[in-house]
Write a protein that holds these residues in place. Structure first.
Motif, mmCIF file in Angstrom:
data_model
loop_
_atom_site.group_PDB
_atom_site.id
_atom_site.type_symbol
_atom_site.label_atom_id
_atom_site.label_comp_id
_atom_site.label_asym_id
_atom_site.label_seq_id
_atom_site.Cartn_x
_atom_site.Cartn_y
_atom_site.Cartn_z
ATOM 1 N N ASN A 242 0.831 -1.209 0.000
ATOM 2 C CA ASN A 242 0.000 0.000 0.000
ATOM 3 C C ASN A 242 0.860 1.251 0.000
ATOM 4 O OD1 ASN A 242 0.266 1.110 2.931
ATOM 5 N ND2 ASN A 242 0.044 -1.105 3.131
ATOM 6 N N GLY A 243 0.230 2.398 -0.195
ATOM 7 C CA GLY A 243 0.964 3.646 -0.331
ATOM 8 C C GLY A 243 1.319 4.325 0.964
ATOM 9 N N THR A 244 1.006 3.739 2.113
ATOM 10 C CA THR A 244 1.265 4.383 3.393
ATOM 11 C C THR A 244 2.506 3.825 4.064
ATOM 12 O OG1 THR A 244 -1.125 4.597 3.607
ATOM 13 C CG2 THR A 244 0.154 5.041 5.567
ATOM 14 N N GLY A 245 2.912 2.644 3.725
ATOM 15 C CA GLY A 245 4.079 2.013 4.305
ATOM 16 C C GLY A 245 4.013 0.515 4.075
ATOM 17 N N LYS A 246 5.132 -0.166 4.146
ATOM 18 C CA LYS A 246 5.138 -1.609 3.929
ATOM 19 C C LYS A 246 4.362 -2.290 5.050
ATOM 20 C CE LYS A 246 9.469 -1.757 1.335
ATOM 21 N NZ LYS A 246 10.848 -2.305 1.250
ATOM 22 N N SER A 247 3.355 -3.043 4.668
ATOM 23 C CA SER A 247 2.457 -3.647 5.650
ATOM 24 C C SER A 247 2.059 -5.050 5.239
ATOM 25 C CB SER A 247 1.176 -2.814 5.795
ATOM 26 O OG SER A 247 1.446 -1.521 6.269
ATOM 27 N N SER A 248 1.655 -5.815 6.250
ATOM 28 C CA SER A 248 0.943 -7.065 6.029
ATOM 29 C C SER A 248 -0.511 -6.816 6.420
ATOM 30 C CB SER A 248 1.556 -8.195 6.861
ATOM 31 O OG SER A 248 1.567 -7.846 8.226
ATOM 32 N N TYR A 249 -1.336 -7.848 6.372
ATOM 33 C CA TYR A 249 -2.743 -7.699 6.749
ATOM 34 C C TYR A 249 -3.131 -8.872 7.626
ATOM 35 C CZ TYR A 249 -7.515 -5.892 6.177
ATOM 36 O OH TYR A 249 -8.749 -5.326 6.395
ATOM 37 N N GLY A 250 -3.787 -8.561 8.739
ATOM 38 C CA GLY A 250 -4.244 -9.594 9.648
ATOM 39 C C GLY A 250 -5.686 -9.949 9.379
ATOM 40 N N LEU A 251 -6.535 -9.823 10.400
ATOM 41 C CA LEU A 251 -7.961 -10.091 10.257
ATOM 42 C C LEU A 251 -8.722 -8.787 10.431
ATOM 43 C CD1 LEU A 251 -8.147 -13.371 12.413
ATOM 44 C CD2 LEU A 251 -7.767 -13.157 9.944
ATOM 45 N N GLY A 252 -8.773 -8.012 9.353
ATOM 46 C CA GLY A 252 -9.426 -6.714 9.400
ATOM 47 C C GLY A 252 -8.517 -5.574 9.796
ATOM 48 N N TRP A 253 -7.209 -5.816 9.866
ATOM 49 C CA TRP A 253 -6.237 -4.785 10.262
ATOM 50 C C TRP A 253 -4.983 -4.887 9.400
ATOM 51 C CZ3 TRP A 253 -7.193 -1.266 14.195
ATOM 52 C CH2 TRP A 253 -8.275 -1.544 15.045
ATOM 53 N N PHE A 254 -4.463 -3.710 8.977
ATOM 54 C CA PHE A 254 -3.123 -3.644 8.422
ATOM 55 C C PHE A 254 -2.130 -3.670 9.584
ATOM 56 C CE2 PHE A 254 -5.547 -1.579 5.008
ATOM 57 C CZ PHE A 254 -5.001 -2.173 3.880
ATOM 58 N N ILE A 255 -0.916 -4.173 9.320
ATOM 59 C CA ILE A 255 0.136 -4.236 10.327
ATOM 60 C C ILE A 255 1.429 -3.755 9.678
ATOM 61 C CG2 ILE A 255 1.403 -5.716 11.933
ATOM 62 C CD1 ILE A 255 -1.235 -7.676 10.921
ATOM 63 N N PHE A 256 1.992 -2.660 10.186
ATOM 64 C CA PHE A 256 3.241 -2.163 9.610
ATOM 65 C C PHE A 256 4.364 -3.172 9.819
ATOM 66 C CE2 PHE A 256 1.654 2.374 9.845
ATOM 67 C CZ PHE A 256 1.733 2.598 8.478
ATOM 68 N N ASP A 257 5.162 -3.375 8.778
ATOM 69 C CA ASP A 257 6.315 -4.268 8.883
ATOM 70 C C ASP A 257 7.367 -3.696 9.840
ATOM 71 O OD1 ASP A 257 5.030 -5.795 7.008
ATOM 72 O OD2 ASP A 257 6.427 -5.383 5.367
ATOM 73 N N ASP A 258 7.544 -2.383 9.785
ATOM 74 C CA ASP A 258 8.553 -1.717 10.604
ATOM 75 C C ASP A 258 8.028 -1.568 12.033
ATOM 76 O OD1 ASP A 258 10.403 -0.072 11.815
ATOM 77 O OD2 ASP A 258 10.451 1.403 10.204
ATOM 78 N N SER A 259 8.641 -2.280 12.951
ATOM 79 C CA SER A 259 8.201 -2.222 14.353
ATOM 80 C C SER A 259 9.217 -1.514 15.240
ATOM 81 C CB SER A 259 7.950 -3.643 14.875
ATOM 82 O OG SER A 259 9.133 -4.420 14.782
ATOM 83 N N THR A 260 10.075 -0.705 14.637
ATOM 84 C CA THR A 260 11.102 0.009 15.401
ATOM 85 C C THR A 260 10.489 0.843 16.511
ATOM 86 O OG1 THR A 260 12.381 0.170 13.359
ATOM 87 C CG2 THR A 260 13.109 1.516 15.208
ATOM 88 N N ALA A 261 9.370 1.494 16.232
ATOM 89 C CA ALA A 261 8.707 2.344 17.221
ATOM 90 C C ALA A 261 7.651 1.583 18.010
ATOM 91 C CB ALA A 261 8.065 3.548 16.522
ATOM 92 N N GLY A 262 7.493 0.294 17.747
ATOM 93 C CA GLY A 262 6.456 -0.514 18.370
ATOM 94 C C GLY A 262 5.594 -1.156 17.300
#
Length: 502
Positions: free
Chosen positions: A304-324
Motif C-alpha cells: 500500500n501507499g502508506t508504508g510496507k504492511s501485512s494484513y491480519g484479520l481486518g487490520w493492516f500491520i506495519f512491517d517496521d516495528s522500530t517504534a512498536g
C-alpha cells in the motif's frame, strides 16, 4: 503511485517533552491546513489520555459551519475493524470457526473453497464493486444492499480472480459477506448487532450507520467536498457530482465494508474498549493483529501507499516495528478520508478525518505517529497539476508554463506526476467549458509527452485528443508510438485499428 513511508526513521531524533510533542503536532497540522492539504479533525492519544485534538476548516462551507469536536465524519473502510470485531466476538462465543467455509452457513454460496478467514484477510479471490456494475448501470435509481450479494454472485457466474488463499486483494465484498454472517448467526440485523455489542458497550453515543443519501443528514454530519476538476478552485459537495452517484447512492445500502458515521471521540472510545478487553478477548485481538499467510506460507504483502504492511484479520500491520507494533486501517469515500493508527506496544493512537479529500491525510497520520515517538516527519509534497491547470484556465498557456517551471523547481513543496498532468489534459478536453479549452487540453497533453517521453500513456492520450479533434493522421502516429513503448496497450491497439479502418 506507491509511496513508502517508514513509521520509524532509521535514525532516532532527540527526545521531546509532552509539551514539545503537542507543539510539534500543532505546527505540523497547521502548516498542512494552511497549505490546503487538509480539512478535518485530528486526535492523538497516549495511554488513554488525549495528547492533541484539533479541528480544521469547514464542516459545511455553505453555512460557514466549522468543524468541531462534535463533527461527524464518514468512517469509510476503517469500519472494517469494527466488522472484524463483531465476527471475532462470535468466534469467542463459539458460534463459528475462522476456517469454516462460508458455504456452511450459506448453502447457496457458489464458491465452497472460501473460508471466513479468507474474507477477513482479503484473500478470497472474490470481485469488488465491479460485481454490480452492469446492474447499477441498468438500475440507477436502485439502492443496493447486502441482500443483493448472493444473487449477484449467481448472476456473475465468473471464476474467482484467484484460488482462495493464493493472493491478497482488497475487496469490499468480503466484509459485506461477513456482515451477512453476523446477521445469520446472531439473529439480529447487522446494524442492531453492532449497536448492542460494540457501540453501546464501548460508549459510542455518536456513531451510527449512514442512511441512504436521499435522507436528511444529522446536523453534526460534515459535508464531503472535492475538487471536481484539476483546472478549477471550486469545491463541490460530492453528491452533486455525477460520477459519484453509484458510490454515494447505489452502494449506500451496503454495510460491513463501510457506511458508518462517527466522531473522533467515539473512535477513541472504540480504541479504549479494545485495550480494556471490554468488547473482545485480548488473545483474540492478538490473532487479529497477526500477519496472514498465503497458501505458499508467505506473509501477505499489501504494497500500500502508506508504508510496507501485512494484513491480519481486518487490520493492516506495519512491517517496521522500530517504534512498536502498529496496527491500522484507512478509509476513503468520495470527498472523505480517514485513518486510525494504534501503536499497541505503547498504547498510542492517532485518528484523522478529512472531509475535503486531502490526499496526504494518510501520510499525515503516519507522521503524527512519528512525532509521538520523537521521530522526524517526512515532507508531504503537493502535485503541481492543479496549480498549473488553474493558471492555464485563468491566464493562458504562457503564464501557465511559467507557473509550471516555477513549481517544478520547488521540489520541497511540489512534485510532478505524469498521471496527474494526463488527467488534467483529459479533463480540459471533455469537461471544461471556457473558451479555448480544447486548445488548452492539447497544450497540456503535448507538454506531458515532452516531460515524460518514455511514458506510453502520454502518447495514447494525445492520440485520443488528436482523434477527438479530427486530426486522424497525427492520432495514428501517436498511437503507433504508444504501442511501440508498450506492446500490451490493448486499448491503444483497438483505437489504432479503428482509425486505420476508417
Amino acid at each position: 503511485m506507491i509511496f513508502f513511508l517508514s513509521v520509524a526513521a532509521l535514525t532516532a531524533g532527540p527526545v521531546f517533552s509532552q509539551e514539545d510533542r503537542e507543539s510539534r503536532l500543532d505546527s505540523f497540522f497547521l502548516s498542512k491546513y494552511n497549505n490546503g492539504q487538509m480539512n478535518g479533525n485530528i486526535l492523538v492519544a497516549e495511554q488513554g489520555k488525549v495528547l492533541y485534538k484539533k479541528s480544521f476548516g469547514f464542516a459545511n462551507s455553505k453555512s460557514q459551519l466549522l468543524n468541531n469536536d462534535s463533527s461527524e465524519f464518514t468512517l469509510g473502510s476503517v469500519s472494517k475493524t469494527l466488522t472484524s470485531t463483531a465476527v471475532l466476538q462470535l468466534k469467542d462465543k463459539q458460534k463459528l470457526k475462522l476456517d469454516d467455509p462460508l458455504v456452511k452457513y450459506f448453502p447457496g454460496f457458489p464458491y465452497p473453497g472460501i473460508t471466513i478467514r479468507h474474507l477477513l484477510s482479503h484473500t478470497s479471490g472474490l470481485p469488488d464493486y465491479d460485481l454490480y456494475k452492469d446492474q447499477m448501470d441498468k438500475n440507477p435509481a436502485k439502492i443496493f444492499s447486502n441482500q443483493d450479494i448472493l444473487p449477484s454472485l449467481k448472476i456473475w457466474k465468473e471464476p474467482l480472480h484467484f484460488k482462495p488463499g493464493e493472493k491478497w486483494q482488497y475487496v469490499n465484498t468480503n466484509f459485506c459477506l461477513l456482515a451477512l454472517l453476523v446477521e445469520k448467526l446472531s439473529g439480529l440485523p447487522f446494524q442492531k448487532y453492532m449497536e448492542r455489542f460494540i457501540f453501546v458497550p464501548a460508549g459510542m453515543k455518536h456513531t451510527y450507520f449512514q442512511a441512504d443519501i436521499s435522507k436528511a443528514p444529522d446536523k453534526n454530519r460534515t459535508i464531503n467536498y472535492e475538487y471536481p476538476w484539476l483546472f478549477s478552485t471550486e469545491m463541490q459537495p460530492v453528491d452533486s457530482i455525477k460520477r459519484n452517484h453509484w458510490r454515494l447512492f447505489s452502494a449506500s445500502g451496503f454495510v460491513g465494508q463501510g457506511n458508518i458515521i462517527i466522531t473522533t471521540g467515539d473512535l477513541l472510545k472504540f480504541d479504549e474498549a479494545l485495550y480494556s478487553g471490554k468488547i473482545l478477548k485480548p488473545a483474540t485481538l492478538q490473532e487479529a493483529f497477526a500477519p496472514s499467510k498465503l497458501n505458499n506460507g508467505e506473509m501477505v504483502n499489501t504494497q500500500n501507499g502508506t508504508g510496507k504492511s501485512s494484513y491480519g484479520l481486518g487490520w493492516f500491520i506495519f512491517d517496521d516495528s522500530t517504534a512498536g507494533k502498529i496496527v491500522w486501517h484507512s478509509g476513503g469515500v468520495p470527498g472523505g478520508l480517514s485513518i486510525f493508527l494504534r501503536n499497541i506496544s505503547k498504547k498510542q493512537t492517532v485518528i484523522a478525518f478529512d472531509n475535503k479529500f486531502g490526499l496526504s491525510l494518510y501520510k499525515m497520520g503516519v507522521n503524527a505517529m512519528n512525532i509521538l515517538n520523537d521521530r522526524p516527519v517526512v515532507n508531504l509534497k503537493k502535485s503541481l497539476a492543479q496549480d498549473y491547470g488553474i493558471a492555464l484556465a485563468k491566464h493562458g498557456p504562457d503564464a501557465a508554463f511559467c507557473k509550471l517551471i516555477a513549481l517544478k523547481a520547488d521540489t520541497v513543496h511540489y512534485y510532478l506526476s505524469e498521471d496527474d498532468i494526463n488527467e488534467l489534459g483529459l479533463q480540459l478536453l471533455y469537461a471544461a467549458a471556457f473558451d479555448k479549452h480544447t486548445a488548452a487540453a492539447m497544450e497540456v497533453l503535448k507538454l506531458n509527452i515532452l516531460l515524460f517521453p518514455e511514458g506510453f500513456n502520454t502518447y495514447d492520450s494525445y492520440g485520443e485528443a488528436l482523434a477527438y479533434t479530427g486530426k486522424k493522421e497525427e492520432a495514428i502516429a501517436m498511437y503507433k508510438r504508444s504501442i511501440e513503448l508498450n506492446p500490451k496497450n490493448e486499448t491503444g491497439k483497438k483505437r489504432l485499428a479503428d482509425l486505420l479502418k476508417n
